[in-house]
Design a protein around this motif. Structure first.
Motif, PDB file in Angstrom:
ATOM      1  N   VAL A  97      39.890  63.717  36.678  1.00  0.00           N
ATOM      2  CA  VAL A  97      40.440  62.872  37.738  1.00  0.00           C
ATOM      3  C   VAL A  97      40.414  61.415  37.274  1.00  0.00           C
ATOM      4  CG1 VAL A  97      39.822  64.434  39.615  1.00  0.00           C
ATOM      5  CG2 VAL A  97      38.208  62.685  38.903  1.00  0.00           C
ATOM      6  N   ASP A  98      41.222  60.602  37.925  1.00  0.00           N
ATOM      7  CA  ASP A  98      41.305  59.179  37.607  1.00  0.00           C
ATOM      8  C   ASP A  98      39.939  58.523  37.829  1.00  0.00           C
ATOM      9  OD1 ASP A  98      42.080  56.578  37.178  1.00  0.00           O
ATOM     10  OD2 ASP A  98      43.352  56.438  38.948  1.00  0.00           O
ATOM     11  N   ALA A  99      39.495  57.716  36.857  1.00  0.00           N
ATOM     12  CA  ALA A  99      38.193  57.050  36.956  1.00  0.00           C
ATOM     13  C   ALA A  99      38.246  55.826  37.862  1.00  0.00           C
ATOM     14  CB  ALA A  99      37.708  56.648  35.567  1.00  0.00           C
ATOM     15  N   GLY A 100      39.443  55.347  38.203  1.00  0.00           N
ATOM     16  CA  GLY A 100      39.563  54.183  39.077  1.00  0.00           C
ATOM     17  C   GLY A 100      39.410  52.855  38.360  1.00  0.00           C
ATOM     18  N   ILE A 101      39.390  52.879  37.034  1.00  0.00           N
ATOM     19  CA  ILE A 101      39.260  51.651  36.241  1.00  0.00           C
ATOM     20  C   ILE A 101      40.658  51.141  35.930  1.00  0.00           C
ATOM     21  CG2 ILE A 101      38.415  50.689  34.067  1.00  0.00           C
ATOM     22  CD1 ILE A 101      36.251  52.901  34.150  1.00  0.00           C
ATOM     23  N   ARG A 102      40.867  49.838  36.060  1.00  0.00           N
ATOM     24  CA  ARG A 102      42.175  49.238  35.795  1.00  0.00           C
ATOM     25  C   ARG A 102      42.027  48.008  34.911  1.00  0.00           C
ATOM     26  NH1 ARG A 102      43.244  53.469  37.102  1.00  0.00           N
ATOM     27  NH2 ARG A 102      44.325  54.206  38.940  1.00  0.00           N
ATOM     28  N   CYS A 103      43.035  47.755  34.103  1.00  0.00           N
ATOM     29  CA  CYS A 103      43.105  46.522  33.321  1.00  0.00           C
ATOM     30  C   CYS A 103      43.518  45.415  34.282  1.00  0.00           C
ATOM     31  CB  CYS A 103      44.144  46.643  32.210  1.00  0.00           C
ATOM     32  SG  CYS A 103      43.774  47.929  31.017  1.00  0.00           S
ATOM     33  N   MET A 104      42.834  44.290  34.215  1.00  0.00           N
ATOM     34  CA  MET A 104      43.169  43.184  35.109  1.00  0.00           C
ATOM     35  C   MET A 104      42.871  41.857  34.423  1.00  0.00           C
ATOM     36  SD  MET A 104      40.167  43.619  37.875  1.00  0.00           S
ATOM     37  CE  MET A 104      38.465  43.410  37.496  1.00  0.00           C
ATOM     38  N   LYS A 105      43.499  40.830  34.934  1.00  0.00           N
ATOM     39  CA  LYS A 105      43.297  39.488  34.388  1.00  0.00           C
ATOM     40  C   LYS A 105      41.858  39.053  34.672  1.00  0.00           C
ATOM     41  CE  LYS A 105      45.572  35.097  34.205  1.00  0.00           C
ATOM     42  NZ  LYS A 105      46.640  34.940  33.291  1.00  0.00           N
ATOM     43  N   ASN A 106      41.206  38.471  33.676  1.00  0.00           N
ATOM     44  CA  ASN A 106      39.836  37.992  33.830  1.00  0.00           C
ATOM     45  C   ASN A 106      39.846  36.824  34.818  1.00  0.00           C
ATOM     46  OD1 ASN A 106      37.188  37.194  33.568  1.00  0.00           O
ATOM     47  ND2 ASN A 106      37.261  36.877  31.364  1.00  0.00           N
ATOM     48  N   PRO A 109      37.487  33.293  32.802  1.00  0.00           N
ATOM     49  CA  PRO A 109      37.141  33.260  31.376  1.00  0.00           C
ATOM     50  C   PRO A 109      36.172  32.098  31.100  1.00  0.00           C
ATOM     51  CG  PRO A 109      39.525  33.234  31.696  1.00  0.00           C
ATOM     52  CD  PRO A 109      38.891  33.064  33.034  1.00  0.00           C
ATOM     53  N   THR A 110      35.184  32.344  30.271  1.00  0.00           N
ATOM     54  CA  THR A 110      34.205  31.312  29.902  1.00  0.00           C
ATOM     55  C   THR A 110      34.115  31.262  28.386  1.00  0.00           C
ATOM     56  OG1 THR A 110      32.367  32.878  29.883  1.00  0.00           O
ATOM     57  CG2 THR A 110      32.841  31.793  31.987  1.00  0.00           C
ATOM     58  N   PRO A 111      33.496  30.230  27.829  1.00  0.00           N
ATOM     59  CA  PRO A 111      33.310  30.188  26.370  1.00  0.00           C
ATOM     60  C   PRO A 111      32.490  31.374  25.857  1.00  0.00           C
ATOM     61  CG  PRO A 111      32.963  28.013  27.287  1.00  0.00           C
ATOM     62  CD  PRO A 111      33.110  28.956  28.450  1.00  0.00           C
ATOM     63  N   ASP A 112      31.584  31.889  26.683  1.00  0.00           N
ATOM     64  CA  ASP A 112      30.777  33.045  26.281  1.00  0.00           C
ATOM     65  C   ASP A 112      31.559  34.350  26.366  1.00  0.00           C
ATOM     66  OD1 ASP A 112      28.545  31.500  25.784  1.00  0.00           O
ATOM     67  OD2 ASP A 112      27.772  31.720  27.828  1.00  0.00           O
ATOM     68  N   PHE A 113      32.536  34.419  27.269  1.00  0.00           N
ATOM     69  CA  PHE A 113      33.347  35.619  27.449  1.00  0.00           C
ATOM     70  C   PHE A 113      34.795  35.198  27.701  1.00  0.00           C
ATOM     71  CE2 PHE A 113      34.876  39.379  29.850  1.00  0.00           C
ATOM     72  CZ  PHE A 113      34.630  40.323  28.886  1.00  0.00           C
ATOM     73  N   PRO A 114      35.528  34.857  26.612  1.00  0.00           N
ATOM     74  CA  PRO A 114      36.860  34.275  26.763  1.00  0.00           C
ATOM     75  C   PRO A 114      38.003  35.268  26.944  1.00  0.00           C
ATOM     76  CG  PRO A 114      36.248  34.294  24.467  1.00  0.00           C
ATOM     77  CD  PRO A 114      35.068  34.835  25.230  1.00  0.00           C
ATOM     78  N   SER A 115      37.743  36.541  27.035  1.00  0.00           N
ATOM     79  CA  SER A 115      38.808  37.540  27.137  1.00  0.00           C
ATOM     80  C   SER A 115      39.731  37.238  28.315  1.00  0.00           C
ATOM     81  CB  SER A 115      38.224  38.932  27.320  1.00  0.00           C
ATOM     82  OG  SER A 115      37.487  39.297  26.190  1.00  0.00           O
ATOM     83  N   LEU A 116      41.023  37.328  28.063  1.00  0.00           N
ATOM     84  CA  LEU A 116      42.003  37.091  29.122  1.00  0.00           C
ATOM     85  C   LEU A 116      42.141  38.293  30.049  1.00  0.00           C
ATOM     86  CD1 LEU A 116      44.803  35.252  27.139  1.00  0.00           C
ATOM     87  CD2 LEU A 116      43.062  34.278  28.624  1.00  0.00           C
ATOM     88  N   TYR A 117      41.911  39.489  29.521  1.00  0.00           N
ATOM     89  CA  TYR A 117      42.033  40.712  30.309  1.00  0.00           C
ATOM     90  C   TYR A 117      40.762  41.528  30.171  1.00  0.00           C
ATOM     91  CZ  TYR A 117      46.828  39.456  31.013  1.00  0.00           C
ATOM     92  OH  TYR A 117      47.956  38.782  31.379  1.00  0.00           O
TER      93      TYR A 117
END
Length: 122
Positions: A97-106, A109-117
């Motif tokens: 079944v679907d886990a319910g996790i989705r890609c989304m815009k961060n 974003p911070t210097p420690d965690f700069p990922s955009l998505y």
């Protein structure tokens, strides 16, 4: 002692060979038509790129190289993650079944965690 010839006294640096530019991922050449997707890989959480391939699209992870062909990014992104459905006996069953996790815009974003998505329960 007689003075040395100035040409002999100078140390010469070895000639540098002209190297051709290092080849990057051949698939990611600018003229290949790859497009950066707003999705992340379900294996390593890096960004995905895509390009049209016939009536479907090829999705490719820019980091680990996971690749698949499909009609949307869920063939390789976190949006397509599945888990096994629990049975009445509270064991993992065979049905996915679907886990319910989705890609989304961060959202922040911070210097420690700069990922955009990022992946989250969207």
């Amino acid at each position: 002692m007689a003075p040395r010839n100035t040409k002999e006294a100078r140390a010469r640096a070895p000639a540098r060979e002209r190297r051709k530019p290092q080849d990057s991922c051949a698939d990611a050449a600018p003229d290949a038509g790859w497009v950066l997707e707003p999705h992340i890989c379900r294996v390593c959480h890096s960004r995905l790129v895509s390009r049209a391939e016939g009536d479907a699209t090829r999705y490719h992870c820019t980091n680990c190289g996971l690749e698949a062909v499909g009609h949307d990014a869920s063939v390789v992104c976190c949006c397509g993650m599945k888990i096994r459905k629990a049975t009445r006996a509270h064991t993992s069953g065979t049905m996915l079944v679907d886990a319910g996790i989705r890609c989304m815009k961060n959202p922040e974003p911070t210097p420690d965690f700069p990922s955009l998505y990022v992946a989250g329960d969207g």
